[in-house]
Motif scaffolding. Structure first.
Motif, PDB file in Angstrom:
ATOM      1  N   LEU A 233       0.847  -1.184   0.000  1.00 16.06           N
ATOM      2  CA  LEU A 233       0.000   0.000   0.000  1.00 16.06           C
ATOM      3  C   LEU A 233       0.885   1.237   0.000  1.00 16.06           C
ATOM      4  N   GLU A 234       0.606   2.163  -0.880  1.00 15.81           N
ATOM      5  CA  GLU A 234       1.481   3.321  -1.068  1.00 15.81           C
ATOM      6  C   GLU A 234       1.664   4.117   0.215  1.00 15.81           C
ATOM      7  N   THR A 235       0.570   4.354   0.945  1.00 14.19           N
ATOM      8  CA  THR A 235       0.682   5.177   2.149  1.00 14.19           C
ATOM      9  C   THR A 235       1.478   4.473   3.240  1.00 14.19           C
ATOM     10  N   VAL A 236       1.342   3.150   3.326  1.00 14.50           N
ATOM     11  CA  VAL A 236       2.087   2.392   4.326  1.00 14.50           C
ATOM     12  C   VAL A 236       3.566   2.397   3.991  1.00 14.50           C
ATOM     13  N   ASP A 237       3.898   2.198   2.724  1.00 15.91           N
ATOM     14  CA  ASP A 237       5.302   2.221   2.301  1.00 15.91           C
ATOM     15  C   ASP A 237       5.928   3.588   2.586  1.00 15.91           C
ATOM     16  N   ARG A 238       5.163   4.636   2.315  1.00 18.54           N
ATOM     17  CA  ARG A 238       5.679   5.984   2.577  1.00 18.54           C
ATOM     18  C   ARG A 238       5.888   6.210   4.074  1.00 18.54           C
ATOM     19  N   LEU A 239       4.945   5.739   4.888  1.00 15.47           N
ATOM     20  CA  LEU A 239       5.059   5.905   6.337  1.00 15.47           C
ATOM     21  C   LEU A 239       6.295   5.200   6.869  1.00 15.47           C
ATOM     22  N   TYR A 240       6.503   3.950   6.451  1.00 15.43           N
ATOM     23  CA  TYR A 240       7.613   3.169   6.992  1.00 15.43           C
ATOM     24  C   TYR A 240       8.983   3.714   6.583  1.00 15.43           C
ATOM     25  N   SER A 241       8.998   4.586   5.569  1.00 13.91           N
ATOM     26  CA  SER A 241      10.266   5.180   5.129  1.00 13.91           C
ATOM     27  C   SER A 241      10.380   6.643   5.532  1.00 13.91           C
ATOM     28  N   SER A 242       9.505   7.106   6.404  1.00 12.75           N
ATOM     29  CA  SER A 242       9.384   8.543   6.653  1.00 12.75           C
ATOM     30  C   SER A 242      10.214   9.039   7.834  1.00 12.75           C
ATOM     31  N   GLU A 243      10.457  10.345   7.801  1.00 14.92           N
ATOM     32  CA  GLU A 243      11.066  11.025   8.945  1.00 14.92           C
ATOM     33  C   GLU A 243      10.117  10.995  10.142  1.00 14.92           C
ATOM     34  N   ASP A 244       8.814  11.063   9.861  1.00 15.29           N
ATOM     35  CA  ASP A 244       7.846  11.103  10.951  1.00 15.29           C
ATOM     36  C   ASP A 244       7.880   9.846  11.805  1.00 15.29           C
ATOM     37  N   GLN A 245       8.100   8.681  11.183  1.00 18.69           N
ATOM     38  CA  GLN A 245       8.133   7.462  11.980  1.00 18.69           C
ATOM     39  C   GLN A 245       9.338   7.476  12.920  1.00 18.69           C
ATOM     40  N   LEU A 246      10.481   7.955  12.425  1.00 12.14           N
ATOM     41  CA  LEU A 246      11.650   8.084  13.286  1.00 12.14           C
ATOM     42  C   LEU A 246      11.403   9.112  14.381  1.00 12.14           C
ATOM     43  N   GLU A 247      10.734  10.200  14.016  1.00  7.27           N
ATOM     44  CA  GLU A 247      10.433  11.240  14.987  1.00  7.27           C
ATOM     45  C   GLU A 247       9.547  10.700  16.100  1.00  7.27           C
ATOM     46  N   GLY A 248       8.581   9.865  15.751  1.00  6.46           N
ATOM     47  CA  GLY A 248       7.708   9.292  16.771  1.00  6.46           C
ATOM     48  C   GLY A 248       8.486   8.465  17.775  1.00  6.46           C
ATOM     49  N   ARG A 250      11.737   8.682  18.439  1.00  4.76           N
ATOM     50  CA  ARG A 250      12.650   9.543  19.190  1.00  4.76           C
ATOM     51  C   ARG A 250      11.909  10.331  20.268  1.00  4.76           C
ATOM     52  N   ALA A 251      10.741  10.851  19.904  1.00  5.13           N
ATOM     53  CA  ALA A 251       9.966  11.627  20.861  1.00  5.13           C
ATOM     54  C   ALA A 251       9.557  10.761  22.053  1.00  5.13           C
ATOM     55  N   PHE A 252       9.192   9.511  21.783  1.00  5.85           N
ATOM     56  CA  PHE A 252       8.822   8.602  22.868  1.00  5.85           C
ATOM     57  C   PHE A 252      10.023   8.349  23.775  1.00  5.85           C
ATOM     58  N   ALA A 253      11.181   8.086  23.172  1.00  7.44           N
ATOM     59  CA  ALA A 253      12.380   7.795  23.955  1.00  7.44           C
ATOM     60  C   ALA A 253      12.829   9.007  24.761  1.00  7.44           C
ATOM     61  N   GLU A 254      12.620  10.201  24.194  1.00  6.55           N
ATOM     62  CA  GLU A 254      13.054  11.444  24.847  1.00  6.55           C
ATOM     63  C   GLU A 254      11.978  12.051  25.732  1.00  6.55           C
ATOM     64  N   LYS A 255      10.817  11.380  25.824  1.00  4.76           N
ATOM     65  CA  LYS A 255       9.706  11.821  26.682  1.00  4.76           C
ATOM     66  C   LYS A 255       9.277  13.247  26.359  1.00  4.76           C
ATOM     67  N   ARG A 256       9.026  13.484  25.065  1.00  4.55           N
ATOM     68  CA  ARG A 256       8.564  14.794  24.606  1.00  4.55           C
ATOM     69  C   ARG A 256       7.473  14.599  23.566  1.00  4.55           C
ATOM     70  N   ASP A 257       6.776  15.674  23.242  1.00  5.74           N
ATOM     71  CA  ASP A 257       5.758  15.612  22.189  1.00  5.74           C
ATOM     72  C   ASP A 257       6.435  15.568  20.824  1.00  5.74           C
ATOM     73  N   PRO A 258       5.955  14.713  19.923  1.00  7.58           N
ATOM     74  CA  PRO A 258       6.563  14.665  18.580  1.00  7.58           C
ATOM     75  C   PRO A 258       6.195  15.894  17.764  1.00  7.58           C
ATOM     76  N   VAL A 259       7.048  16.205  16.814  1.00  9.42           N
ATOM     77  CA  VAL A 259       6.802  17.297  15.857  1.00  9.42           C
ATOM     78  C   VAL A 259       6.624  16.654  14.499  1.00  9.42           C
ATOM     79  N   TRP A 260       5.375  16.597  14.022  1.00  8.64           N
ATOM     80  CA  TRP A 260       5.079  15.909  12.761  1.00  8.64           C
ATOM     81  C   TRP A 260       5.290  16.847  11.587  1.00  8.64           C
ATOM     82  N   LYS A 261       5.983  16.373  10.570  1.00 11.03           N
ATOM     83  CA  LYS A 261       6.273  17.168   9.378  1.00 11.03           C
ATOM     84  C   LYS A 261       5.587  16.643   8.123  1.00 11.03           C
ATOM     85  N   GLY A 262       4.971  15.475   8.222  1.00 11.04           N
ATOM     86  CA  GLY A 262       4.299  14.921   7.050  1.00 11.04           C
ATOM     87  C   GLY A 262       5.251  14.443   5.989  1.00 11.04           C
ATOM     88  N   ARG A 263       6.425  14.057   6.405  1.00 14.71           N
ATOM     89  CA  ARG A 263       7.390  13.526   5.435  1.00 14.71           C
ATOM     90  C   ARG A 263       8.328  12.528   6.120  1.00 14.71           C
TER      91      ARG A 263
END
Length: 263
Positions: A233-248, A250-263
């Protein structure tokens, strides 16, 4: 996107788009209005800066009664050109991977109820009423016949389709057709509250959720899961390769709110 004379009014507030069907007296939809709605929702879908849409009706009495029978009597063909997205611009719009909230502020019957069913969440004013009266005019509520038995208990859906009877907002809530019933003066405040909540969330995840739900609707569980895990699925493939997934992560590990960029 709209003008003072347009039957569709739009208001943009950051990442949120408010779409108001404002066609007195009853907000009925003719072919021209449907085509405008399709353009509005297509532009919303394709604008990377917009994340959530709210759909409501102008005035206090009608959300939408569906097809404009007066326009039909004047020459609008039932099988005419509804524009991109089909009737109302939303229910057949391909690739609509952003959340849409329907704020039903009054009567929603026929195609108007089908339009609300095209949204991801439905809020209803406590005076809102619903019906699928097509049976009484010798025609079929086609989109509702497809969607309604998948949303509420089969026998209730069939009763509503086969009798065309009216039902109120509390009954709609009881069957799970609407998310919440609110006093009329609180309806839009709640819609904006939900829209802002979702606008602050991860857009790539929302897109993946919507595509997964559509794809899985008529699929066996394992087939649907295979397409997800194999990134078909295109959206799933894009999500799994995204900066946002890494940001999520990192934010969890750093105990902060994530900053979503949509990319």
């Amino acid at each position: 996107m709209s003008t003072d004379t347009s039957p569709i009014k739009t208001e943009r507030d950051g990442p949120i788009l408010l779409v108001t069907l404002d066609r007195p007296k009853a907000n009925a939809i003719d072919l021209a209005t449907s085509r405008i709605m399709g353009e509005v929702f297509r532009d919303f879908r394709d604008d990377p800066d917009l994340r959530v849409a709210i759909l409501t009706g102008g005035g206090e009495r009608f959300f939408c009664p569906g097809w404009d029978l007066k326009a039909a009597a004047g020459g609008d063909a039932v099988d005419g050109d509804y524009g991109v997205g089909g009737f109302g611009g939303l229910q057949e719009l391909r690739g609509m991977n952003k959340p849409v909230i329907a704020a039903v502020n009054g009567i929603a019957c026929g195609g108007g109820l089908e339009l609300a069913l095209s949204a991801d969440m439905i809020l209803a004013a406590d005076h809102a009423t619903f019906a699928l009266p097509e049976i009484r005019s010798g025609t079929v509520a086609d989109a509702a016949s497809v969607k309604l038995p998948k949303r509420i208990p089969y026998h209730i859906a069939m009763e509503l389709l086969l009798t065309g009877r009216w039902f109120d907002a509390p009954e709609a809530h009881r069957w799970g057709l609407v998310n919440e019933v609110l006093p009329a003066d609180q309806l839009m405040d709640r819609a904006w509250e939900l829209a802002r909540l979702m606008a602050s969330g991860p857009p790539l995840v929302y897109a993946a959720i919507k595509e997964i739900v559509r794809d899985a609707e008529d699929s066996r569980f394992q087939d649907a899961m295979s397409r997800i895990t194999q990134r078909q699925l295109e959206t799933v493939d894009r999500l799994y390769s995204s900066e946002d997934q890494l940001e999520g992560a990192r934010a969890f590990a750093e105990k902060r709110d994530p900053v979503w960029k949509g990319r």
